[in-house]
Design a protein around this motif. Structure first.
Motif, short mmCIF file in Angstrom:
data_model
loop_
_atom_site.label_atom_id
_atom_site.label_comp_id
_atom_site.label_asym_id
_atom_site.label_seq_id
_atom_site.Cartn_x
_atom_site.Cartn_y
_atom_site.Cartn_z
N LYS A 38 0.84 -1.21 0.00
CA LYS A 38 0.00 0.00 0.00
C LYS A 38 0.87 1.26 0.00
CE LYS A 38 -1.99 -1.10 3.87
NZ LYS A 38 -1.28 -2.37 4.15
N THR A 39 1.81 1.28 0.94
CA THR A 39 2.64 2.47 1.05
C THR A 39 3.44 2.70 -0.24
OG1 THR A 39 2.81 2.23 3.43
CG2 THR A 39 4.49 3.56 2.37
N HIS A 40 4.00 1.64 -0.76
CA HIS A 40 4.76 1.76 -2.00
C HIS A 40 3.88 2.39 -3.09
CE1 HIS A 40 7.95 -0.15 -4.82
NE2 HIS A 40 7.26 0.76 -5.49
N LEU A 60 -2.51 10.25 2.81
CA LEU A 60 -2.54 9.94 4.24
C LEU A 60 -2.50 8.43 4.39
CD1 LEU A 60 -2.71 11.49 6.85
CD2 LEU A 60 -5.15 11.53 6.62
N ASP A 61 -1.42 7.93 4.98
CA ASP A 61 -1.17 6.49 5.02
C ASP A 61 -1.66 5.89 6.34
OD1 ASP A 61 -0.22 4.09 4.11
OD2 ASP A 61 1.90 4.60 4.22
N ASP A 62 -2.34 4.78 6.26
CA ASP A 62 -2.77 4.02 7.44
C ASP A 62 -3.85 4.72 8.26
OD1 ASP A 62 -1.09 1.88 6.92
OD2 ASP A 62 0.60 2.77 7.98
N ILE A 63 -4.92 5.12 7.61
CA ILE A 63 -5.95 5.86 8.32
C ILE A 63 -6.72 5.00 9.33
CG2 ILE A 63 -6.48 7.76 6.75
CD1 ILE A 63 -8.85 5.71 5.94
N VAL A 70 5.23 -9.01 1.14
CA VAL A 70 6.39 -8.66 0.32
C VAL A 70 7.57 -8.24 1.18
CG1 VAL A 70 7.17 -7.23 -1.59
CG2 VAL A 70 4.79 -7.90 -1.45
N ARG A 71 7.27 -7.66 2.32
CA ARG A 71 8.37 -7.23 3.18
C ARG A 71 9.19 -8.46 3.60
NH1 ARG A 71 5.71 -3.83 6.85
NH2 ARG A 71 5.56 -2.24 5.24
N GLU A 72 8.51 -9.53 3.92
CA GLU A 72 9.23 -10.75 4.32
C GLU A 72 9.98 -11.36 3.15
OE1 GLU A 72 7.10 -13.58 6.59
OE2 GLU A 72 6.92 -12.19 8.26
MG MG Z 1 2.37 0.89 4.83
#
Ligand code: MG
Ligand code: ADP
Length: 492
Positions: free
Chosen positions: A200-202, A256-259, A355-357
């Motif tokens: 999401k952040t990406h 706005l990330d992670d609302i 994906v982070r893992e």
């Molecule tokens: Mg994020």
């Protein structure tokens, strides 16, 4: 003695206060009371040196707001009280200084206002804020040169390195669309939701970067909900809520990330509601992310939820096997790594959560290879993955294989178990039996029972059919080998 030493002498302060209080009298008559309270009462006159009046303002943002909206009024007023030569200088309290006892400050000439003007009654100045990027975030340390909103974007997050897959296709293309025409599509707000580490952040950062590339004049701001909440709390302590809201209302593309983090914070929701409305009404783009589908955000005010529905809610799913493989390839390329394909497949297969893992696994693998001066091969991967993911050394069951076959052929699980003579089902059933015999220690009887009660002769017959077809039909063989590789990977 140096003139500066007299800056804060009582005399100068008293004179300055006297002059300023006269100015305030004039100003008060020219604007409404609320504006006066908000923007003029907090100002302190701190020095008067000759015809230069120094005003102390609480923040960089405050200074910029004054310069944009009230410089003319200020200029006229000061000239009226102090004469044609009057000059204005600001002292800005640095927001980074936590200590109230000894606040850091910087002095700043009211440069535009100080320009000589032909007509002393009229201060002719260009509007500095014609360019919306020409301001600073309220939490950044004020810089004197070019005042610009720092978009707080990470340049490494782009569309180029955001791998497209079934799991994110809709969100990605909506994002691209929004980046091309921020505020001018029906995707406003764009709400991207999905699990942790699913990209999401990406994606939303990539939108921000793309907007900056395509529309350099747009003010973009990326902010995490956590930071937003903290800023809000800081500003409410210092009674600067108006500054806070006004600042956000100046943004063209707000990300706005992670609302979902807003959920316990009702006051933050209120203030965000105000900002949202203003931006939306002014055709500005709003981009939000959440780890929960908006409809399930319990504790989020209904008026906000209903606004989230105005635009597009696009979900990102957990990355599927193909996407995971592709992401690994992209990351390897970025890092200049070369890893054999079977290892890539192995890692992609075994690290399924996010994906982070996946990235972490790649780094762990690379680190091990470097430290031990070894080639990255399947053996190394197996050892590294064992420590890395619990799932790596899993027992392969008939159910596992059934599910893999279903996924491969896009066949619903209950269809595979149905007693039907439909060709595609029969074929999938035969293949599953063949793989189960090959990769599990189950008896033929047991395998048969897993398909709703076939006897062992049916299983034998199925396995023979598969082998015959492999010998005669190359396309069939290719499919089977591909599937077999997947099952193999799952079994190591
Ligand atoms: Mg994020
Ligand atoms: P989220 O915000 O959903 O928790 P992130 O956007 O932080 O997830 O993604 C976690 C990591 O995975 C980041 O380093 C990101 O670059 C990477 N990533 C996620 N999805 C993709 C993708 N589709 N292509 C390339 N990298 C991705």
């Amino acid at each position: 003695m140096d003139n500066h030493l007299y800056h804060n002498s009582n005399n100068s302060v008293n004179e300055a206060e006297a002059v300023w209080s006269k100015c305030l009298g004039v100003i008060k008559d020219n604007i409404n009371y609320r504006t006066f309270q908000t923007w003029f009462e907090p100002i302190r006159a701190v020095a008067l040196n000759g015809s230069v009046l120094t005003l102390q303002v609480p923040s960089q943002f405050f200074y910029e707001w004054l310069e944009e909206h009230y410089v003319e009024l200020l200029g006229k007023t000061i000239k009226r009280i102090l004469g044609r030569e009057a000059k204005l200088e600001y002292r800005i309290l640095m927001e980074s200084s936590a200590s109230q006892r000894n606040p850091a400050s910087i002095n700043m000439p009211a440069s535009n206002y100080n320009k000589p003007s032909k007509d002393s009654n009229y201060v002719d100045m260009p509007l500095k804020w014609d360019d919306p990027t020409n301001i600073k975030t309220p939490y950044a340390i004020p810089g004197l040169k070019r005042m610009q909103i720092d978009p707080q974007l990470n340049a490494n997050y782009t569309f180029d390195n955001y791998v497209e897959g079934d799991c994110n296709r809709v969100a990605r293309s909506a994002g691209l669309h929004v980046a091309q025409k921020p505020g001018a599509t029906s995707f406003n707000p764009l709400v991207v939701f999905g699990g942790v580490g699913w990209g999401k952040t990406h994606l939303v950062q990539a939108i921000g970067n793309e907007v900056r590339r395509l529309h350099p004049n747009k003010a973009v701001l990326y902010v995490s909900a956590e930071k937003f909440i903290n800023q809000f709390i800081d500003h409410s302590k210092n009674n600067e809520i108006n500054d806070f809201i006004h600042f956000y209302q100046l943004i063209d593309v707000l990300i706005l990330d992670d609302i979902h983090l807003f959920v316990p914070a009702t006051k933050t929701q209120d203030v965000f509601f105000a900002i949202f409305n203003h931006l939306h009404q002014s055709g500005k783009q709003i981009i939000l992310t959440s780890d929960t589908p908006p409809k399930d955000l319990e504790g989020m005010q209904e008026r906000l939820l209903s606004r989230f529905r105005w635009g597009l809610n696009a979900d990102i799913q957990a990355p599927d096997f193909e996407t995971r493989q592709h992401i690994l390839q992209v990351k390897m390329k970025q890092e200049g790594l070369e890893i054999p394909e079977e290892v890539v497949k192995y890692v992609a297969y075994n690290v399924q959560t996010n994906v982070r893992e996946l990235e972490g696994a790649l780094i762990a693998l690379f680190a091990q290879a470097t430290l031990n001066r070894k080639e990255i091969d399947l053996d190394l991967a197996k050892r590294v993955m064992k420590n890395f993911v619990k799932t790596a050394a899993r027992e392969l069951t008939i159910e596992n294989i059934q599910k893999m076959v279903c996924e491969y052929f896009h066949l619903p699980y209950d269809r595979l178990l149905a007693k039907t003579r439909k060709r595609e089902v029969v074929q999938a059933r035969q293949i599953t039996m063949y793989l189960a015999k090959k990769f599990t220690k189950s008896s033929l009887k047991n395998i048969g029972e897993h398909f709703g009660g076939f006897d062992h002769t049916t299983v034998i017959h199925s396995c023979q059919t598969v082998e015959n077809l492999m010998d005669t039909d190359t396309e069939y063989k290719e499919h089977l080998l591909e599937l077999q590789q997947k099952v193999q990977l799952a079994s190591i």
